[in-house]
Structure formats: C-alpha cells, structure tokens
Design a protein around this motif. Structure first.
Motif, mmCIF file in Angstrom:
data_model
loop_
_atom_site.group_PDB
_atom_site.id
_atom_site.type_symbol
_atom_site.label_atom_id
_atom_site.label_comp_id
_atom_site.label_asym_id
_atom_site.label_seq_id
_atom_site.Cartn_x
_atom_site.Cartn_y
_atom_site.Cartn_z
ATOM 1 N N MET A 21 40.434 82.265 74.207
ATOM 2 C CA MET A 21 40.046 81.809 72.887
ATOM 3 C C MET A 21 38.558 82.049 72.668
ATOM 4 S SD MET A 21 41.837 80.406 70.403
ATOM 5 C CE MET A 21 43.211 81.481 70.682
ATOM 6 N N ASP A 22 38.167 81.972 71.443
ATOM 7 C CA ASP A 22 36.791 82.228 71.057
ATOM 8 C C ASP A 22 35.889 81.071 71.481
ATOM 9 O OD1 ASP A 22 34.605 83.376 69.927
ATOM 10 O OD2 ASP A 22 35.237 83.090 67.866
ATOM 11 N N ALA A 23 34.769 81.387 72.070
ATOM 12 C CA ALA A 23 33.842 80.362 72.555
ATOM 13 C C ALA A 23 33.018 79.744 71.427
ATOM 14 C CB ALA A 23 32.910 80.955 73.603
ATOM 15 N N HIS A 24 33.161 80.240 70.204
ATOM 16 C CA HIS A 24 32.383 79.711 69.085
ATOM 17 C C HIS A 24 33.041 78.504 68.422
ATOM 18 C CE1 HIS A 24 29.636 83.013 69.449
ATOM 19 N NE2 HIS A 24 30.604 83.892 69.277
ATOM 20 N N PHE A 25 34.316 78.278 68.674
ATOM 21 C CA PHE A 25 34.999 77.144 68.056
ATOM 22 C C PHE A 25 34.365 75.796 68.411
ATOM 23 C CE2 PHE A 25 38.904 79.877 67.496
ATOM 24 C CZ PHE A 25 38.815 79.898 66.115
ATOM 25 N N PRO A 26 34.016 75.532 69.678
ATOM 26 C CA PRO A 26 33.364 74.235 69.960
ATOM 27 C C PRO A 26 32.051 74.051 69.212
ATOM 28 C CG PRO A 26 34.177 75.194 71.984
ATOM 29 C CD PRO A 26 34.341 76.244 70.922
ATOM 30 N N TRP A 27 31.285 75.121 69.069
ATOM 31 C CA TRP A 27 30.031 75.022 68.315
ATOM 32 C C TRP A 27 30.308 74.784 66.838
ATOM 33 C CZ3 TRP A 27 25.792 74.106 70.802
ATOM 34 C CH2 TRP A 27 25.655 74.532 72.107
ATOM 35 N N PHE A 28 31.343 75.413 66.301
ATOM 36 C CA PHE A 28 31.719 75.190 64.907
ATOM 37 C C PHE A 28 32.111 73.735 64.683
ATOM 38 C CE2 PHE A 28 35.005 74.918 61.631
ATOM 39 C CZ PHE A 28 34.294 75.385 60.542
ATOM 40 N N ILE A 29 32.910 73.185 65.607
ATOM 41 C CA ILE A 29 33.343 71.787 65.492
ATOM 42 C C ILE A 29 32.144 70.850 65.528
ATOM 43 C CG2 ILE A 29 34.657 69.963 66.639
ATOM 44 C CD1 ILE A 29 36.560 72.225 67.612
ATOM 45 N N LEU A 30 31.172 71.186 66.332
ATOM 46 C CA LEU A 30 29.982 70.344 66.466
ATOM 47 C C LEU A 30 29.056 70.439 65.256
ATOM 48 C CD1 LEU A 30 28.297 68.533 68.399
ATOM 49 C CD2 LEU A 30 27.236 70.637 69.220
ATOM 50 N N VAL A 48 41.062 75.283 69.873
ATOM 51 C CA VAL A 48 40.445 74.955 71.161
ATOM 52 C C VAL A 48 41.481 74.337 72.093
ATOM 53 C CG1 VAL A 48 38.772 73.446 72.286
ATOM 54 C CG2 VAL A 48 38.109 74.733 70.266
ATOM 55 N N PHE A 49 42.309 73.448 71.565
ATOM 56 C CA PHE A 49 43.340 72.803 72.376
ATOM 57 C C PHE A 49 44.332 73.829 72.920
ATOM 58 C CE2 PHE A 49 47.288 70.396 73.018
ATOM 59 C CZ PHE A 49 46.810 69.385 73.843
ATOM 60 N N ALA A 50 44.599 74.870 72.144
ATOM 61 C CA ALA A 50 45.574 75.874 72.551
ATOM 62 C C ALA A 50 45.077 76.762 73.688
ATOM 63 C CB ALA A 50 45.962 76.739 71.363
ATOM 64 N N GLY A 51 43.765 76.908 73.837
ATOM 65 C CA GLY A 51 43.425 77.861 74.870
ATOM 66 C C GLY A 51 42.027 77.915 75.416
ATOM 67 N N HIS A 52 41.067 77.244 74.854
ATOM 68 C CA HIS A 52 39.689 77.401 75.325
ATOM 69 C C HIS A 52 39.399 76.431 76.466
ATOM 70 C CE1 HIS A 52 35.442 78.402 75.072
ATOM 71 N NE2 HIS A 52 35.203 77.118 75.214
ATOM 72 N N ASN A 53 38.911 76.935 77.561
ATOM 73 C CA ASN A 53 38.416 76.126 78.672
ATOM 74 C C ASN A 53 37.099 76.727 79.127
ATOM 75 O OD1 ASN A 53 40.256 74.046 79.104
ATOM 76 N ND2 ASN A 53 41.603 75.354 80.294
ATOM 77 N N TYR A 57 13.826 77.689 82.254
ATOM 78 C CA TYR A 57 14.951 78.034 81.389
ATOM 79 C C TYR A 57 15.834 76.801 81.225
ATOM 80 C CZ TYR A 57 19.335 80.144 79.855
ATOM 81 O OH TYR A 57 20.471 80.449 79.167
ATOM 82 N N VAL A 58 16.021 76.373 79.973
ATOM 83 C CA VAL A 58 16.863 75.207 79.683
ATOM 84 C C VAL A 58 17.910 75.613 78.647
ATOM 85 C CG1 VAL A 58 16.918 72.838 78.825
ATOM 86 C CG2 VAL A 58 14.947 73.633 80.124
ATOM 87 N N PRO A 59 19.185 75.641 79.040
ATOM 88 C CA PRO A 59 20.224 75.964 78.067
ATOM 89 C C PRO A 59 20.824 74.700 77.451
ATOM 90 C CG PRO A 59 21.157 76.039 80.252
ATOM 91 C CD PRO A 59 19.684 75.694 80.405
ATOM 92 N N ILE A 60 21.443 74.884 76.291
ATOM 93 C CA ILE A 60 22.262 73.832 75.679
ATOM 94 C C ILE A 60 23.685 74.338 75.762
ATOM 95 C CG2 ILE A 60 22.861 72.646 73.556
ATOM 96 C CD1 ILE A 60 20.009 72.871 72.686
ATOM 97 N N GLY A 61 24.576 73.501 76.268
ATOM 98 C CA GLY A 61 25.937 73.957 76.457
ATOM 99 C C GLY A 61 26.971 72.962 75.986
ATOM 100 N N VAL A 62 28.170 73.484 75.765
ATOM 101 C CA VAL A 62 29.332 72.679 75.409
ATOM 102 C C VAL A 62 30.385 72.956 76.469
ATOM 103 C CG1 VAL A 62 31.112 72.251 73.695
ATOM 104 C CG2 VAL A 62 28.818 72.850 72.956
ATOM 105 N N THR A 63 30.805 71.918 77.168
ATOM 106 C CA THR A 63 31.849 72.057 78.173
ATOM 107 C C THR A 63 33.153 71.527 77.604
ATOM 108 O OG1 THR A 63 30.261 71.784 79.952
ATOM 109 C CG2 THR A 63 32.559 71.415 80.496
ATOM 110 N N VAL A 64 34.193 72.337 77.716
ATOM 111 C CA VAL A 64 35.497 71.954 77.203
ATOM 112 C C VAL A 64 36.462 71.858 78.385
ATOM 113 C CG1 VAL A 64 37.385 72.601 75.671
ATOM 114 C CG2 VAL A 64 35.042 73.104 75.016
#
Length: 105
Positions: free
Chosen positions: A1-10, A49-54, A69-76
C-alpha cells in the motif's frame, strides 16, 4: 500500500480546519461540507491502510548530515490500524450526525 495514506490521515483534518478558519467562516454550509468530506476521506484512507500498509514512513525534520539527523515518522502496526478505523469511523459518524442535526430547515 501507499506510504502516504498515514500522512494524509494525520494532516488532512489540520489543513481542512485551517482552510475553514481562514476562508470559510462566513459560509457555514460550505465549511460543514468540507469538514464532513475531509473526515470521510480520512476514514476511506484508514480503510486502505487497514487493508495493507505496515511499517514506518518517515521524512527528515532536521537534517544536518552527517552530524545531526532527526526524522519524523509514522509507524503503522496492527493496533494502530484498528484504532485508525475506530477513530475515523466514529468521527465520520459524529460529523454526519451533527450536520443533519444542526440543519436549518
């Protein structure tokens, strides 16, 4: 799945709220419609996201390589996928209910 969906939801509700506050305060119907549409789109994205993003999706926040280096991340993971469905689903239902309940007519 697309990794942009969690960012869109946020970020979609945040951008929607800023748009409504800056430009649509006088237009109640349009503001309510945009609010409900945004929450419904986040629920649809949560279904994808529920269907396939991990995994983790991250972007650089502070990037002074190689020293700092400091990243901002979303863990699913499985629990966060379930909570995304619950929160966005209930939020969508509340928005739709309040739109119908507060209708002038």
């Amino acid at each position: 799945m697309d990794a942009h969906f969690p960012w869109f939801i946020l970020l979609a509700p945040l951008f929607s709220a800023v748009l409504i506050q800056l430009f649509l305060r006088k237009s109640r119907g349009t503001a309510a419609g945009i609010s409900v549409l945004t929450v419904a789109l986040t629920f649809i994205a949560a279904l994808f996201v529920f269907a396939g993003h991990n995994g983790t999706s991250e972007i650089p926040w502070l990037d002074f390589r190689p020293a700092f280096y400091v990243p901002i991340g979303v863990t699913v993971d499985e629990l966060s996928k379930l909570m995304l469905l619950v929160v966005t689903g209930v939020g969508t239902l509340v928005h739709i209910y309040s739109l119908v309940y507060m209708e002038e007519g």
